[in-house]
Design a protein around this motif. Structure first.
Motif, PDB file in Angstrom:
ATOM      1  N   GLU A 110       0.818  -1.208   0.000  1.00  0.00           N
ATOM      2  CA  GLU A 110       0.000   0.000   0.000  1.00  0.00           C
ATOM      3  C   GLU A 110       0.853   1.261   0.000  1.00  0.00           C
ATOM      4  N   TYR A 111       2.039   1.169   0.561  1.00  0.00           N
ATOM      5  CA  TYR A 111       2.956   2.312   0.549  1.00  0.00           C
ATOM      6  C   TYR A 111       3.336   2.671  -0.888  1.00  0.00           C
ATOM      7  N   PHE A 112       3.678   1.668  -1.683  1.00  0.00           N
ATOM      8  CA  PHE A 112       4.111   1.897  -3.057  1.00  0.00           C
ATOM      9  C   PHE A 112       2.954   2.362  -3.943  1.00  0.00           C
ATOM     10  N   LEU A 147       2.682   6.011  -3.723  1.00  0.00           N
ATOM     11  CA  LEU A 147       3.687   6.703  -4.516  1.00  0.00           C
ATOM     12  C   LEU A 147       3.287   6.758  -5.986  1.00  0.00           C
ATOM     13  N   VAL A 148       2.766   5.658  -6.507  1.00  0.00           N
ATOM     14  CA  VAL A 148       2.326   5.642  -7.902  1.00  0.00           C
ATOM     15  C   VAL A 148       1.162   6.611  -8.094  1.00  0.00           C
ATOM     16  N   ASP A 149       0.285   6.701  -7.116  1.00  0.00           N
ATOM     17  CA  ASP A 149      -0.825   7.655  -7.203  1.00  0.00           C
ATOM     18  C   ASP A 149      -0.338   9.101  -7.175  1.00  0.00           C
ATOM     19  N   PRO A 169      -3.534  -2.542 -18.938  1.00  0.00           N
ATOM     20  CA  PRO A 169      -3.844  -1.320 -18.183  1.00  0.00           C
ATOM     21  C   PRO A 169      -4.396  -1.586 -16.784  1.00  0.00           C
ATOM     22  N   ALA A 170      -3.610  -2.304 -15.986  1.00  0.00           N
ATOM     23  CA  ALA A 170      -4.083  -2.689 -14.654  1.00  0.00           C
ATOM     24  C   ALA A 170      -4.352  -1.478 -13.763  1.00  0.00           C
ATOM     25  N   LEU A 171      -3.538  -0.443 -13.875  1.00  0.00           N
ATOM     26  CA  LEU A 171      -3.730   0.719 -13.007  1.00  0.00           C
ATOM     27  C   LEU A 171      -5.037   1.444 -13.327  1.00  0.00           C
ATOM     28  N   THR A 172      -5.380   1.539 -14.602  1.00  0.00           N
ATOM     29  CA  THR A 172      -6.647   2.206 -14.957  1.00  0.00           C
ATOM     30  C   THR A 172      -7.841   1.290 -14.774  1.00  0.00           C
ATOM     31  N   ASN A 173      -7.617  -0.017 -14.690  1.00  0.00           N
ATOM     32  CA  ASN A 173      -8.718  -0.975 -14.491  1.00  0.00           C
ATOM     33  C   ASN A 173      -9.084  -1.160 -13.023  1.00  0.00           C
TER      34      ASN A 173
END
Length: 288
Positions: free
Chosen positions: A181-183, A186-188, A280-284
């Protein structure tokens, strides 16, 4: 912070076997920073506790680093300017307030310090600081046996990244690697690269270092780089080393074994964009 449209970054990682002598540690760090710069590195990362590895002098050292005039902060600034690189200073003890996160100055009566990662630009100006959030309190099946970082260190209060010519770059330290969850936070924040100075024990590193770096890279579709301590520091303390760079698909781009050394690796942002477009896992995501 805003994401910049970078294309390439040549990254240098320094691996050390830091000992009791501060002067020897600083000399070893400079030798490897210089080697990275000569090989074309634009950004160089030192490992966790590169200057002071363990020992009972953390509080005094942390109080000395409470301001920008601290000797280790001065060393990092001078190295960045001398070799014209962005320099990520592993971690050093610090009791001062953190202007980037709002973490307060520590009360010297409590005898604890932050494990702080300072960042300097190529002119030697301080551009970031992260205080280690997750402290390693654990039982390990090695000669040391028990680790209690919280006896010496106070936790930082939140994730931190810094703005650079290569966009927002995330900072984590060692044990943070076990907290996905920490990482994701950071990506967000727009990070496409996360840097992890570390001192994984030999036992935990052999089991989990490569696995965790790859997991954090794949699940966040970002570059992960870990600069580690890697050798025998005393009869009771051994670290795993194996500094490496992982791409967003989980591929190892460059790596070391144990012992002092460095690596230089060029990251191509297009690789990250291709991975994120194809899968596109992050947008999904459905749960935020």
């Amino acid at each position: 912070m805003t994401q910049k449209n970078w294309q390439q970054l040549t990254l240098g990682l320094v691996q050390m076997v830091s000992a009791k002598s501060l002067d020897d540690n600083l000399a070893a760090a400079e030798q490897q920073i210089k080697a990275c710069a000569q090989a074309g590195a634009e950004l160089v990362m030192l490992p966790e506790m590169f200057a002071i590895f363990g020992g009972g002098d953390q509080l005094a050292a942390g109080q000395a680093e409470a301001t920008k005039g601290g000797p280790l902060r001065g060393f990092l600034s001078s190295m960045a300017a001398r070799y014209s690189v962005y320099l990520v200073g592993g971690s050093i003890p610090c009791t001062g307030a953190n202007p980037y996160t709002g973490a307060p100055e520590l009360d010297e009566q409590r005898s604890r310090v932050y494990a702080s990662c300072f960042v300097y630009d190529e002119q030697g100006l301080e551009v970031g600081r992260y205080d280690k959030v997750h402290l390693f309190d654990a039982q390990v099946n090695d000669a040391q046996g028990q680790y209690r970082e919280s006896d010496t260190f106070a936790p930082g209060i939140k994730p931190q990244c810094f703005s650079s010519p290569w966009g927002n770059i995330g900072l984590a330290i060692c044990y943070d690697l076990r907290f996905p969850e920490y990482f994701r936070q950071l990506v967000d924040l727009g990070c496409e690269l996360v840097l992890v100075p570390a001192a994984f024990t030999y036992t935990t590193g052999e089991a989990h270092w490569d696995l965790l770096l790859k997991a954090r890279a794949v699940e966040n579709q970002c570059f992960l780089a870990g600069a580690a301590q890697g050798g025998d520091h005393s009869k009771r303390r051994s670290t795993w080393g194996h500094s490496c760079v992982i791409d967003p698909w989980g591929k190892t781009l460059a790596s070391l074994k144990r012992g002092e050394g460095h690596l230089v690796c060029t990251l191509e942002r297009q690789r990250l964009l291709d991975v994120r477009q194809a899968l596109p896992a992050l947008t999904n995501r459905r749960l935020n």
